[in-house]
Design a protein around this motif. Structure first.
Motif, PDB file in Angstrom:
ATOM      1  N   GLN A  43       0.904  -1.413   0.130  1.00 17.81           N
ATOM      2  CA  GLN A  43       0.018  -0.319   0.216  1.00 17.81           C
ATOM      3  C   GLN A  43       0.608   1.409  -0.082  1.00 17.81           C
ATOM      4  OE1 GLN A  43      -3.500  -0.602   0.316  1.00 17.81           O
ATOM      5  NE2 GLN A  43      -4.427   1.433   0.543  1.00 17.81           N
ATOM      6  N   ILE A  44       0.056   1.968  -1.116  1.00 19.36           N
ATOM      7  CA  ILE A  44       1.239   3.666  -0.327  1.00 19.36           C
ATOM      8  C   ILE A  44       0.761   4.656  -0.112  1.00 19.36           C
ATOM      9  CG2 ILE A  44       0.452   3.990  -2.768  1.00 19.36           C
ATOM     10  CD1 ILE A  44       3.272   5.596  -3.617  1.00 19.36           C
ATOM     11  N   ARG A  45       0.521   5.457   0.361  1.00 18.16           N
ATOM     12  CA  ARG A  45      -0.033   6.271   0.779  1.00 18.16           C
ATOM     13  C   ARG A  45       1.223   8.043   0.904  1.00 18.16           C
ATOM     14  NH1 ARG A  45      -3.610   6.731   5.842  1.00 18.16           N
ATOM     15  NH2 ARG A  45      -3.369   8.787   6.135  1.00 18.16           N
ATOM     16  N   ILE A  46       0.489   8.953   0.500  1.00 19.51           N
ATOM     17  CA  ILE A  46       0.918  10.022   0.140  1.00 19.51           C
ATOM     18  C   ILE A  46      -0.018  10.983   0.428  1.00 19.51           C
ATOM     19  CG2 ILE A  46       1.868  12.298  -1.420  1.00 19.51           C
ATOM     20  CD1 ILE A  46       3.709   9.080  -2.215  1.00 19.51           C
ATOM     21  N   THR A  47       1.018  11.734   1.925  1.00 21.25           N
ATOM     22  CA  THR A  47       0.624  12.833   2.538  1.00 21.25           C
ATOM     23  C   THR A  47       1.229  14.534   2.487  1.00 21.25           C
ATOM     24  OG1 THR A  47       0.235  11.691   4.469  1.00 21.25           O
ATOM     25  CG2 THR A  47      -0.192  13.885   5.028  1.00 21.25           C
ATOM     26  N   VAL A  48       0.431  15.437   1.907  1.00 22.25           N
ATOM     27  CA  VAL A  48       0.512  16.508   1.221  1.00 22.25           C
ATOM     28  C   VAL A  48       0.305  18.155   3.118  1.00 22.25           C
ATOM     29  CG1 VAL A  48       0.087  18.215  -0.182  1.00 22.25           C
ATOM     30  CG2 VAL A  48       0.433  16.423  -0.979  1.00 22.25           C
ATOM     31  N   THR A  49       0.661  18.683   3.690  1.00 20.22           N
ATOM     32  CA  THR A  49       0.242  19.556   4.210  1.00 20.22           C
ATOM     33  C   THR A  49       1.345  20.425   4.595  1.00 20.22           C
ATOM     34  OG1 THR A  49       1.968  18.823   5.806  1.00 20.22           O
ATOM     35  CG2 THR A  49       0.521  17.567   6.198  1.00 20.22           C
ATOM     36  N   GLY A  50       0.645  21.295   4.172  1.00 20.97           N
ATOM     37  CA  GLY A  50       0.847  23.392   4.247  1.00 20.97           C
ATOM     38  C   GLY A  50       0.538  24.315   4.774  1.00 20.97           C
ATOM     39  N   HIS A  51      -0.049  25.100   4.261  1.00 17.86           N
ATOM     40  CA  HIS A  51      -0.374  26.514   4.808  1.00 17.86           C
ATOM     41  C   HIS A  51      -1.163  27.075   4.152  1.00 17.86           C
ATOM     42  CE1 HIS A  51       1.634  25.937   8.311  1.00 17.86           C
ATOM     43  NE2 HIS A  51       2.570  26.695   7.927  1.00 17.86           N
ATOM     44  N   VAL A  52      -2.587  27.423   3.895  1.00 15.43           N
ATOM     45  CA  VAL A  52      -3.452  27.582   3.446  1.00 15.43           C
ATOM     46  C   VAL A  52      -3.231  29.955   3.062  1.00 15.43           C
ATOM     47  CG1 VAL A  52      -5.878  28.690   2.769  1.00 15.43           C
ATOM     48  CG2 VAL A  52      -5.603  26.863   3.655  1.00 15.43           C
ATOM     49  N   ALA A  53      -2.947  30.612   2.011  1.00 14.14           N
ATOM     50  CA  ALA A  53      -2.712  31.972   1.345  1.00 14.14           C
ATOM     51  C   ALA A  53      -4.163  33.082   2.521  1.00 14.14           C
ATOM     52  CB  ALA A  53      -2.493  32.185   0.235  1.00 14.14           C
ATOM     53  N   THR A  54      -3.925  33.142   2.822  1.00 16.20           N
ATOM     54  CA  THR A  54      -4.774  34.140   4.095  1.00 16.20           C
ATOM     55  C   THR A  54      -4.646  35.811   3.890  1.00 16.20           C
ATOM     56  OG1 THR A  54      -3.774  34.849   5.698  1.00 16.20           O
ATOM     57  CG2 THR A  54      -4.106  32.705   6.267  1.00 16.20           C
ATOM     58  N   LEU A  55      -6.440  36.328   3.676  1.00 15.68           N
ATOM     59  CA  LEU A  55      -6.825  37.672   3.690  1.00 15.68           C
ATOM     60  C   LEU A  55      -6.532  38.469   4.968  1.00 15.68           C
ATOM     61  CD1 LEU A  55      -9.699  36.673   0.985  1.00 15.68           C
ATOM     62  CD2 LEU A  55      -7.391  37.836   0.346  1.00 15.68           C
ATOM     63  N   VAL A  56      -6.300  37.399   6.239  1.00 16.19           N
ATOM     64  CA  VAL A  56      -6.715  37.777   7.265  1.00 16.19           C
ATOM     65  C   VAL A  56      -4.767  38.283   7.735  1.00 16.19           C
ATOM     66  CG1 VAL A  56      -7.161  38.167   9.511  1.00 16.19           C
ATOM     67  CG2 VAL A  56      -8.457  37.972   7.890  1.00 16.19           C
ATOM     68  N   PRO A  57      -4.140  39.082   8.063  1.00 21.57           N
ATOM     69  CA  PRO A  57      -3.059  38.933   9.182  1.00 21.57           C
ATOM     70  C   PRO A  57      -3.219  38.339  10.254  1.00 21.57           C
ATOM     71  CG  PRO A  57      -3.251  41.367   7.679  1.00 21.57           C
ATOM     72  CD  PRO A  57      -4.634  40.968   7.498  1.00 21.57           C
ATOM     73  N   GLY A  58      -1.808  37.484   9.712  1.00 20.10           N
ATOM     74  CA  GLY A  58      -1.927  36.793  11.626  1.00 20.10           C
ATOM     75  C   GLY A  58      -2.368  35.137  11.817  1.00 20.10           C
TER      76      GLY A  58
END
Length: 138
Positions: free
Chosen positions: A104-119
């Motif tokens: 079985q192969i499992r690929i996981t992608v993680t990251g941050h979403v671009a936001t309009l609100v600073p912080g």
């Protein structure tokens, strides 16, 4: 009698003058609420778009990694290539094949979403998995 009518009109006119400029206050308050709703809708759209991009990258990685003779590293490379072409909405994306087995192969992608609100920090994590292609004899 004319003097009486003038006396009646003055309180009414005075009452109307006290509301002068109130429409500007109402408009300013309503504009803030409408802008907040618009920015919220845009942010929700950015979040779901980033989720779909991360999910597509994970699926691309699984398809590349499950092919006969391929390795999980091939899947990670394919997912990274997909993110470099289409992943502008997922910032600082990381791709992992942790959890993969020989079957079985499992690929996981993680990251941050671009936001309009600073912080404001919104994270996205998506994964895909599938069986590895292999030859079997009956």
């Amino acid at each position: 009698m004319i003097a009486r009518m003038r006396h009646r009109r003055r309180p009414i006119a005075a009452g109307l003058r006290s509301d002068r400029g109130f429409a500007s206050v109402e408009f300013a308050t309503l504009a803030v609420v409408v802008l907040a709703l618009i920015f919220t809708a845009l942010q929700v759209g950015l979040y779901y778009h980033a989720r779909k991009v991360a999910q597509s990258a994970a699926r691309q990685g699984v398809e590349a990694g499950r092919a006969f003779g391929a390795t999980p590293d091939d899947g990670v490379r394919q997912a990274d290539d997909f993110l470099s072409r289409f992943g502008n909405s997922v910032r600082d994306a990381q791709v992992s094949s942790a959890g993969s087995t020989p079957e079985q192969i499992r690929i996981t992608v993680t990251g941050h979403v671009a936001t309009l609100v600073p912080g404001l920090e919104l994270d996205v994590t998506q994964f895909a998995d599938g069986p590895v292609e292999r030859w079997t004899t009956p």
